[in-house]
Design an enzyme around this catalytic site. Structure first.
Site, PDB file in Angstrom:
ATOM      1  CB  CYS A 167      -0.924  -0.266   0.987  1.00  0.00           C
ATOM      2  SG  CYS A 167      -0.333  -0.257   3.472  1.00  0.00           S
ATOM      3  CG  ASP A 175      -7.835   2.607   0.958  1.00  0.00           C
ATOM      4  OD1 ASP A 175      -7.473   1.949   0.581  1.00  0.00           O
ATOM      5  OD2 ASP A 175      -8.443   2.849   2.517  1.00  0.00           O
ATOM      6  CG  HIS A 204      -3.840   0.203   4.288  1.00  0.00           C
ATOM      7  ND1 HIS A 204      -3.831  -0.687   3.451  1.00  0.00           N
ATOM      8  CD2 HIS A 204      -5.438   1.638   3.897  1.00  0.00           C
ATOM      9  CE1 HIS A 204      -4.681   0.003   2.401  1.00  0.00           C
ATOM     10  NE2 HIS A 204      -5.401   1.147   2.656  1.00  0.00           N
TER      11      HIS A 204
END
Length: 281
Positions: free
Chosen positions: A30, A145, A130
């Site tokens: 991520c 995202d 994250h």
């Protein structure tokens, strides 16, 4: 924020032919997805960030030579884990390449962004391991995202409410300022990382609505629910528990050289407390 800063930040004009660049979650990369969506193009790979992490580790170890404290583990990387989780320092270093600053949103210099976030151009959000970015592209705000199948449009009103919601649930938020890249060549070779995609805004909207519009909207209001982002992330991470072993091996190999160098200094110890501990949720 002054108008000059806004222009320098890339908020005006149409970039990339009006397309949006989005990366869908791969393993636990991520941080890579976050950096690339801030830049709006496939500019960095996991190996690029691992190299930056190795450089940072080397610098930290050199600073710790001769330290007398005993809780610093020089053989370990303090900037990347084997499953691909990178520190904020790595993200900062990557964006510095493009003359971009990463600033904690709660710092005094970011006060204008706290009051009027829509005048900015990008935010980075972090919780646990994250990362994702919220970015203004061609005058419109989107949530990039990587756990989402497509960029999710945010109204200017909802932007402020969403940032407040994230802060309330414990997310660390960083402001990104500087001269954002205006264009990224959309060639097949540069999108060959396997998780990047170029989308028209209407295609992104269609994908978002078809996937999860029902549980994420308030009937009749047109405003998305301020559901707990921590819960959303923890639920999604169930599908990421089977980490990519090849990725682990590659990152471990990229760190091996500097780790071996440290083995020649068995007495080295110490602890460097990172300047931005607050970003680790």
């Amino acid at each position: 924020m002054t108008s000059g800063q806004e222009e320098a930040g890339g908020g005006g004009g149409t970039s990339n032919g009006g397309m949006l660049y989005h990366e869908v979650q791969e393993s636990k990369l991520c941080a890579v997805h976050c950096v690339n969506t801030v830049l709006q193009g496939p500019f960095f790979s996991e190996f690029d960030l691992a190299a930056l992490a190795s450089d940072l580790d080397r610098t930290e170890r050199q600073m710790m030579l001769g330290s007398v404290t005993g809780d610093f583990l020089p053989e370990l990387s303090h900037n990347v884990s084997l499953d691909g989780d990178f520190s904020i320092q790595v993200l900062q270093k990557a964006l510095e390449v493009w003359d971009l600053q990463v600033i904690p949103l709660d710092s005094p210099v970011a006060e204008p962004a706290q009051i009027d976030p829509e005048m900015e151009n990008a935010f980075i959000c972090h919780l646990q391991d994250h990362w994702f970015c919220i970015r203004k592209v061609n005058g419109e705000w989107y949530n990039f995202d990587s756990l989402y199948p497509a960029p999710e449009h945010l109204s200017k009103f909802y932007l402020s409410a969403y940032l407040d919601s994230l802060k309330g649930f414990g997310w660390s938020i960083f402001l990104v300022r500087g001269n954002f890249p205006k264009e990224c060549p959309m060639t097949s070779s540069e999108a060959s990382n396997g998780y990047g995609q170029w989308l028209l805004p209407e295609d992104a909207e269609r994908i978002t609505k078809s996937c999860n519009s029902a549980p994420r909207t308030l009937e009749g209001s047109g405003m998305q629910q301020l559901s707990n982002p921590r819960v959303q992330y923890e639920e999604a991470e169930m599908f990421l528990d089977d980490e990519d072993e090849d990725l682990k091996a590659a990152i471990a190999a990229s760190l091996m050289e500097s780790s071996q160098a440290i083995e020649t200094h068995p007495g080295t110890s110490g602890n460097e407390k990172k300047t931005n501990d607050s970003e680790k949720a």
